[in-house]
Motif scaffolding. Structure first.
Motif, short mmCIF file in Angstrom:
data_model
loop_
_atom_site.label_atom_id
_atom_site.label_comp_id
_atom_site.label_asym_id
_atom_site.label_seq_id
_atom_site.Cartn_x
_atom_site.Cartn_y
_atom_site.Cartn_z
N PRO A 193 -8.13 8.10 3.56
CA PRO A 193 -6.71 8.32 3.33
C PRO A 193 -5.94 8.44 4.65
O PRO A 193 -6.36 9.16 5.56
CB PRO A 193 -6.68 9.65 2.57
N ALA B 269 -2.24 0.27 7.61
CA ALA B 269 -2.29 -0.78 6.60
C ALA B 269 -2.86 -2.09 7.09
O ALA B 269 -3.17 -2.96 6.28
CB ALA B 269 -0.90 -1.01 6.01
N PRO C 215 -6.99 -0.46 3.29
CA PRO C 215 -5.58 -0.15 3.01
C PRO C 215 -4.72 -1.39 2.84
O PRO C 215 -3.73 -1.36 2.10
CB PRO C 215 -5.15 0.68 4.22
N THR D 88 -2.42 -1.90 -0.41
CA THR D 88 -0.98 -2.14 -0.26
C THR D 88 -0.57 -3.39 -1.05
O THR D 88 0.44 -3.37 -1.77
CB THR D 88 -0.62 -2.32 1.23
N SER E 67 -11.08 -1.66 -5.11
CA SER E 67 -9.66 -1.35 -4.97
C SER E 67 -8.89 -1.71 -6.23
O SER E 67 -8.04 -0.94 -6.70
CB SER E 67 -9.08 -2.11 -3.77
N MET F 273 -8.07 6.99 -1.24
CA MET F 273 -7.06 6.22 -0.51
C MET F 273 -5.94 5.76 -1.43
O MET F 273 -4.76 5.79 -1.07
CB MET F 273 -7.72 5.02 0.18
N TRP F 274 -6.31 5.34 -2.63
CA TRP F 274 -5.30 4.92 -3.60
C TRP F 274 -4.41 6.10 -3.99
O TRP F 274 -3.18 5.99 -4.00
CB TRP F 274 -5.97 4.32 -4.84
N TYR G 181 -3.82 8.78 -2.29
CA TYR G 181 -2.99 9.13 -1.13
C TYR G 181 -1.82 8.16 -0.99
O TYR G 181 -0.68 8.57 -0.77
CB TYR G 181 -3.85 9.10 0.14
N SER G 182 -2.09 6.87 -1.13
CA SER G 182 -1.04 5.87 -0.94
C SER G 182 0.05 6.02 -2.00
O SER G 182 1.23 5.81 -1.71
CB SER G 182 -1.63 4.45 -0.98
N GLN G 183 -0.34 6.39 -3.21
CA GLN G 183 0.66 6.56 -4.26
C GLN G 183 1.51 7.80 -4.02
O GLN G 183 2.71 7.79 -4.23
CB GLN G 183 -0.04 6.66 -5.62
N ARG H 201 4.15 7.21 -1.13
CA ARG H 201 5.22 6.23 -1.27
C ARG H 201 6.59 6.89 -1.14
O ARG H 201 6.76 8.03 -1.60
CB ARG H 201 5.13 5.52 -2.62
#
Length: 326
Positions: free
Chosen positions: A186, A190, A195, A199, A263, A313-314, A316-318, A321
């Motif tokens: 995380p 990118a 990542p 993305t 992913s 990681m997913w 965290y990325s959400q 945002r």
């Protein structure tokens, strides 16, 4: 123990800072910004101003001897972990001279200055598995005594840093070299593979696009969660043998295709993919993975699976945002 981390604001640097604090270390750092950058890494557990209030960070150009001297004299570290440097391989092709400055000259300047001060602590250099280059099938998994065949300016500058750092052992500095293989987690930038996939998947979901275009999927790499990597660094600081080189890897090779499919699975995406010939890079369809027996002998082993890492990681990325909850 007092530990100084160069590049403390980097992807690995912040995780290592948290890990060493958890172990009871006093931690300081150097970074061009001169402060911890927490805003861009919100959502990483434990990463808060309150938890890091005791961490001093100073702005230091690592090729400036006077600035390095002041940092060592004032922070009085017993251990130095050198993480700062150019980390994205394609950038080294754009400016090999900058790669040399960032990865090699900074290492030598740190050690020369430490030597002038009579410093006798432990120095951990974060090198890279890229120094091995392309391996033949019979050489896999790669051990620490495998030949070095760097194939990029990035790898060449890391190999040079390794060789030069070893000379300072004769001055009583305990140099240890870590060769991490691919790591992820995380907060990673990118442009790196996992990542980048996440993305593109998020963008495809948001836009209702059914297909994403990708590059080489057949290459096999050795992925380790960054949280396991920093535990390995901590183990080397505590129990590593001076003068030795250690692979940091999961010893569980995975094709890039597996990273993509994991992913897609964790995102729950009804999105397919197709290989775009324009995104293929020469020489990428190879295998490089390591043997981690040497560091396992110190009591370390990877604990986080690739699937769990990508799930984290997913998530965290959400959460990271724009407009989402922090």
């Amino acid at each position: 123990m007092r530990t100084l981390i160069t590049g403390i604001n980097g992807f690995v640097g912040l995780y290592l800072c948290l890990e060493l604090l958890r172990r009871g270390d006093s931690v300081s750092g150097v970074d061009r910004r001169g402060r911890l950058d927490l805003d861009t890494r919100r959502g990483i557990p434990g990463l808060s101003a309150a938890n890091l209030s005791a961490v001093s960070v100073r702005s230091v150009e690592l090729t400036d001897r006077d600035a390095v001297r002041r940092a060592i004299l004032e922070e009085r570290p017993e251990r130095i972990v050198h993480l700062a440097g150019l980390a994205f391989v394609p950038d080294s092709w754009k400016s090999p001279s900058e790669a040399l400055r960032s990865n090699t000259l900074t290492s030598v300047t740190l050690l020369e200055t430490a030597r002038e001060l009579g410093w006798k602590g432990r120095f951990l250099l974060a090198s890279t598995s890229d120094v091995y280059g392309a391996a033949s099938p019979e050489e896999l998994p790669l051990r620490e005594d495998a030949p070095l065949r760097p194939e990029s300016p990035y790898a060449a500058t890391k190999a040079a840093a390794e060789a030069l750092c070893q000379f300072f052992m004769r001055d009583g500095i305990e140099v240890i070299i870590a060769r991490p293989f691919n790591h992820l987690g995380p907060g990673q930038r990118a442009e790196f593979v996992a990542p980048a996939f996440l993305t593109r998947i998020a963008e495809a979901i948001a836009a209702g696009v059914p297909v994403i275009r990708v590059g080489e999927l057949g290459a096999v790499r050795d992925f380790t969660d960054v949280r396991d990597v920093v535990r390995a660094y901590a183990a080397l600081l505590e129990r590593g043998a001076p003068g030795e080189v250690y692979n940091i890897c999961s010893a569980a090779p995975a094709a890039i295709r597996e990273v993509l499919e994991l992913s897609l699975a964790v995102a729950g995406a009804k999105v397919s993919y197709e290989v775009d010939p324009e995104l293929l890079r020469p020489g990428m369809a190879n295998a490089r993975y390591g043997d981690n027996a040497k560091i396992r002998a110190l009591g370390w082993q990877p604990e986080i699976t690739l699937k769990q890492t990508i799930q984290d990681m997913w998530n965290y990325s959400q959460n990271a945002r724009p407009g989402s909850a922090q």
